[in-house]
Design an enzyme around this catalytic site. Structure first.
Site, PDB file in Angstrom:
ATOM      1  N   PHE A 237       0.857  -1.195   0.000  1.00  0.00           N
ATOM      2  CA  PHE A 237       0.000   0.000   0.000  1.00  0.00           C
ATOM      3  C   PHE A 237       0.893   1.245   0.000  1.00  0.00           C
ATOM      4  O   PHE A 237       0.715   2.165   0.782  1.00  0.00           O
ATOM      5  CB  PHE A 237      -0.936   0.007   1.215  1.00  0.00           C
ATOM      6  CG  PHE A 237      -1.698  -1.268   1.433  1.00  0.00           C
ATOM      7  CD1 PHE A 237      -2.851  -1.541   0.709  1.00  0.00           C
ATOM      8  CD2 PHE A 237      -1.256  -2.210   2.355  1.00  0.00           C
ATOM      9  CE1 PHE A 237      -3.562  -2.726   0.918  1.00  0.00           C
ATOM     10  CE2 PHE A 237      -1.952  -3.384   2.568  1.00  0.00           C
ATOM     11  CZ  PHE A 237      -3.118  -3.654   1.847  1.00  0.00           C
ATOM     12  N   ASP A 259       1.088  -0.994  -4.907  1.00  0.00           N
ATOM     13  CA  ASP A 259      -0.172  -0.280  -4.694  1.00  0.00           C
ATOM     14  C   ASP A 259      -1.137  -0.638  -5.816  1.00  0.00           C
ATOM     15  O   ASP A 259      -0.709  -0.925  -6.941  1.00  0.00           O
ATOM     16  CB  ASP A 259       0.051   1.230  -4.668  1.00  0.00           C
ATOM     17  CG  ASP A 259      -1.083   1.961  -3.964  1.00  0.00           C
ATOM     18  OD1 ASP A 259      -0.937   2.262  -2.765  1.00  0.00           O
ATOM     19  OD2 ASP A 259      -2.126   2.220  -4.607  1.00  0.00           O
ATOM     20  N   ASP A 308       1.064  -0.410   5.302  1.00  0.00           N
ATOM     21  CA  ASP A 308       0.465   0.904   5.572  1.00  0.00           C
ATOM     22  C   ASP A 308      -0.830   1.040   4.767  1.00  0.00           C
ATOM     23  O   ASP A 308      -0.923   1.851   3.846  1.00  0.00           O
ATOM     24  CB  ASP A 308       1.455   2.023   5.206  1.00  0.00           C
ATOM     25  CG  ASP A 308       0.922   3.412   5.519  1.00  0.00           C
ATOM     26  OD1 ASP A 308       0.018   3.524   6.368  1.00  0.00           O
ATOM     27  OD2 ASP A 308       1.413   4.376   4.911  1.00  0.00           O
ATOM     28  N   CYS A 348      -4.843   3.309  10.203  1.00  0.00           N
ATOM     29  CA  CYS A 348      -5.183   4.729  10.265  1.00  0.00           C
ATOM     30  C   CYS A 348      -6.673   4.938  10.492  1.00  0.00           C
ATOM     31  O   CYS A 348      -7.192   6.043  10.278  1.00  0.00           O
ATOM     32  CB  CYS A 348      -4.742   5.439   8.986  1.00  0.00           C
ATOM     33  SG  CYS A 348      -5.560   4.841   7.497  1.00  0.00           S
TER      34      CYS A 348
END
Length: 407
Positions: A237, A259, A308, A348
């Protein structure tokens, strides 16, 4: 049903008895179902006084009858005057805090509720500002806040050459506002070069994700430098390559960034060339959930794996599915790490609470038959301050582990 009463005084919101518990604990929001009545005339976006059920004044904030977050608090003080001077002082306080806590070459200048300016975010990329306005009340003060920021920065010799607005999040629709993006003031080149941790990036403030670049991981990216020296690294990612490029600058032997976005991979490759790293930092457009088992089946091993991902959940209702996603990528990632190698992993999502995220990683380690030794735990960079009791300001959880085979 909220009872609306009219009089000539400034409008006052009165809470139901037993409600407002989050507010009383230090929170910044009042929901529609916590309100007993609204007395006085108001238009959505106006400042109203907030009272407890017994009439005790609890402060003031913006009201919006179209939003489930009915009032966003501005001040806990009685009879405070909300004017341009008030906004200017808030801006100055935010800047002084950042000067004392972070590298301000590129940073978040205003972080909404955590800076006591609810519903607005302002990022600084070199000499460009990017603003995101998410609430009706603060939207009326947007230009005042931006002018105050320019004056405040100018006092320290920082001149802003342009401002771009990225108020294109769908949450604006819940506030009764339209989505918008465009220049505030004179147009300028929206591809802005910044320097962070010794890495150069081109930030696309017009078409990049969010405001163009994720500043909240600045110091977490720096923290991988030591473990990446001489390492074979996999960055999942990768977005525009920030972790991958930090690994390359730190002296990794090879880095593969992955990605699913073709545009992000193209931007990451451009950033690699900008730093002279294109020979050892390469990027691949692929679905991480498909690539990780394929790499395992091919017998690939890495010294460092970085995970991430974007937020897998943006609401309480989807947390269960998110847990499965986080567990899967962490399990697969651990299986790809050589004995004694390292895993950097994060979430996140505000709704993926710290205890649940830790539990999910622990379950992934059990499934992968690995033992974890914690090297580091951290949250978002200090320019994204966590305001205690305002839970929405705490969202990023970041770990580094050494991954060991069972002994």
């Amino acid at each position: 049903m909220v009872e609306v009463k009219m009089n000539r005084d400034r409008a006052a919101v009165t809470l139901k008895k037993g409600e407002g518990r989050a507010l009383k604990a230090g929170g910044m929001w009042i929901y529609d179902n916590e309100i007993a009545s609204v007395e006085g005339c108001f238009a959505d976006g106006d400042v109203v006084e907030v009272r407890d059920f017994d009439g005790y004044v609890m402060g003031s904030g913006f009201i919006n009858s179209r939003s489930k977050i009915r009032v966003r608090m501005l001040s806990r003080k009685k009879d405070v005057v909300i004017d341009a001077d008030f906004m200017e002082q808030r801006v100055r306080d935010a800047w002084e805090y950042r000067k004392r806590t972070v590298d301000t070459s590129s940073c978040r200048l205003i972080f909404g509720e955590a800076d006591f300016l609810p519903g607005i975010v302002v990022d600084k990329f070199a000499d460009v500002l990017v603003v995101e306005s998410l609430a009706l009340g603060i939207d009326r003060w947007k230009l005042t806040i931006l002018e105050a920021l320019k004056r405040t920065l100018a006092r320290d010799g920082i001149l802003i050459r342009g401002i771009y607005e990225r108020s294109d999040a769908k949450v604006r629709l819940q506030e009764g506002m339209e989505c918008y993006k465009g220049f505030i003031g004179e147009p300028f080149d929206t591809r802005v070069e910044i320097l962070e941790n010794g890495v150069r990036y081109i930030v696309d403030v017009k078409d990049g994700q969010k405001t163009g670049f994720f500043l909240d991981q600045k110091y977490n990216r720096a923290s991988i430098h030591r473990i990446c020296r001489g390492a074979k690294v996999l960055d999942c990612f990768t977005h525009t390559g920030s972790f991958a490029l930090n690994a390359g600058i730190a002296g990794a032997d090879s880095v593969l960034g992955v990605d699913a976005s073709r545009l992000a991979v193209e931007q990451a490759a451009e950033n690699a060339r900008l730093n002279g790293l294109e020979e050892k930092v390469v990027f691949k457009c692929a679905d991480v959930f498909e690539l990780l088992p394929a790499l395992e089946a091919a017998g690939e091993k890495f010294d460092v794996v970085i995970l991430d991902p974007p937020a897998f959940t943006k609401s309480k209702s989807s947390v269960k599915g998110a847990v499965k996603g986080y567990r899967e990528i962490n399990l697969r990632g651990m299986r790809l790490i050589r004995d004694g190698g390292f895993l950097a992993t994060c979430s996140c999502s505000h709704f993926m609470e710290p205890e649940l995220f830790a539990k999910t990683i622990r379950e992934a380690a059990t499934g992968a038959h690995k033992r974890l030794r914690q090297v580091k735990f951290s949250t978002q960079s200090a320019d994204h301050p966590i305001l205690w009791a305002a839970d929405q300001s705490y969202y990023l959880k970041f770990y580094i582990f050494q991954v060991c085979a069972e002994r």
